[in-house]
Design an enzyme around this catalytic site. Sequence first.
Site, PDB file in Angstrom:
ATOM      1  N   CYS A  97       0.842  -0.822  -0.424  1.00  0.00           N
ATOM      2  CA  CYS A  97      -0.172  -0.400   0.270  1.00  0.00           C
ATOM      3  C   CYS A  97       0.986   0.931   0.065  1.00  0.00           C
ATOM      4  O   CYS A  97       1.164   1.950  -0.779  1.00  0.00           O
ATOM      5  CB  CYS A  97      -0.842   0.091   1.154  1.00  0.00           C
ATOM      6  SG  CYS A  97      -2.884   1.055   0.944  1.00  0.00           S
ATOM      7  N   ARG A 106     -12.571   6.394  -1.747  1.00  0.00           N
ATOM      8  CA  ARG A 106     -11.501   5.510  -0.891  1.00  0.00           C
ATOM      9  C   ARG A 106     -12.245   4.184  -0.612  1.00  0.00           C
ATOM     10  O   ARG A 106     -13.078   3.069  -0.460  1.00  0.00           O
ATOM     11  CB  ARG A 106     -11.083   5.859   0.933  1.00  0.00           C
ATOM     12  CG  ARG A 106     -11.149   4.649   1.832  1.00  0.00           C
ATOM     13  CD  ARG A 106     -10.399   5.771   2.873  1.00  0.00           C
ATOM     14  NE  ARG A 106      -8.968   6.620   3.051  1.00  0.00           N
ATOM     15  CZ  ARG A 106      -7.967   6.673   2.893  1.00  0.00           C
ATOM     16  NH1 ARG A 106      -7.153   4.802   3.097  1.00  0.00           N
ATOM     17  NH2 ARG A 106      -6.629   7.230   2.582  1.00  0.00           N
ATOM     18  N   HIS A 120      -3.566  -5.877   2.588  1.00  0.00           N
ATOM     19  CA  HIS A 120      -2.657  -5.754   3.225  1.00  0.00           C
ATOM     20  C   HIS A 120      -3.908  -7.213   3.618  1.00  0.00           C
ATOM     21  O   HIS A 120      -4.276  -7.964   3.636  1.00  0.00           O
ATOM     22  CB  HIS A 120      -3.761  -4.183   4.542  1.00  0.00           C
ATOM     23  CG  HIS A 120      -2.970  -3.196   4.507  1.00  0.00           C
ATOM     24  ND1 HIS A 120      -2.035  -2.636   4.472  1.00  0.00           N
ATOM     25  CD2 HIS A 120      -3.757  -2.104   4.052  1.00  0.00           C
ATOM     26  CE1 HIS A 120      -1.685  -1.498   4.695  1.00  0.00           C
ATOM     27  NE2 HIS A 120      -2.722  -1.561   3.581  1.00  0.00           N
TER      28      HIS A 120
HETATM   29  N1  GLN Z   1      -1.727   6.976   2.304  1.00  0.00           N
HETATM   30  C1  GLN Z   1      -2.242   6.027   0.606  1.00  0.00           C
HETATM   31  C2  GLN Z   1      -4.110   5.667   1.067  1.00  0.00           C
HETATM   32  O1  GLN Z   1      -4.400   5.699   1.252  1.00  0.00           O
HETATM   33  C3  GLN Z   1      -1.877   4.828   1.169  1.00  0.00           C
HETATM   34  C4  GLN Z   1      -2.902   4.184   2.498  1.00  0.00           C
HETATM   35  C5  GLN Z   1      -2.911   2.644   3.399  1.00  0.00           C
HETATM   36  O2  GLN Z   1      -1.335   2.434   2.667  1.00  0.00           O
HETATM   37  N2  GLN Z   1      -3.359   1.929   3.659  1.00  0.00           N
HETATM   38  O3  GLN Z   1      -3.762   5.588  -1.213  1.00  0.00           O
END
Ligand code: GLN
Length: 234
Positions: A92, A126, A191
Amino acid sequence: MKTIKIGHLYPKLLNIYGDIGNIITLQKRCRWRGINVIVDEIGVGESITNHDIYFIGGGQDIQQIEVSKELQKHKEFLTSERDRGAVFLGICGGYQLMGHYYQPHNGDKLEGISLLDAYTVAGNKRFIGNVTVQINQITPNTLVGFENHSGLTYLQGDTKPIGNVIVGNGNNGADKTEGARYKNVFGTYLHGSFLPKNPHFADYLLELALGEKLEPLDDFIETKTHNNLVKKAY
Ligand code: GLN
């Protein structure tokens, strides 16, 4: 006894949703086979020496700012490590910084280290939920995990996706790809943590790092867990 050296980059800054589970999985799967493992935690301001595997986890934009700056100091060294075949796994936020850059919603572009020919731009939505990915190179031919990101990643040139999403959004939600690979550098949005849920992928990385086939382990429970998560609803 064989020894494998793992460099865990910036664990105090980038380690979210149990990303440390990836390190534990690599350690355990080596030790169960009688392979010695050394894990070096590498922090801001510290030098980096040769390792067989480098791992970098995910995090929020705020932590990515500091890591982006720090990584620039090691760009040349890490590029030479990539080019001699060292294995990298970025999750990520760490994945985003292994590309050319991450452009957040607000604020400056965060420079990556271009180990992958990829770039990331924050989207308006998101992506949060379970992911199943179809892959070709190893069996079982699925990867499972959990994504939570707004960054949209696009791959270019010789950097290819790890697989295609069957459930979830993956790299950008549009082209149905997930993750990236160039040489032995891998990035993914998964993840979960990623490697405990995908022990076949953990072994794939270890085999690349060791340059040899590994004896299979009794993965009855791990495989059952993996299979239960395949095609789990978003
Ligand atoms: N900040 C990044 C995004 O939201 C990475 C998020 C994460 O590592 N979970 O795209």
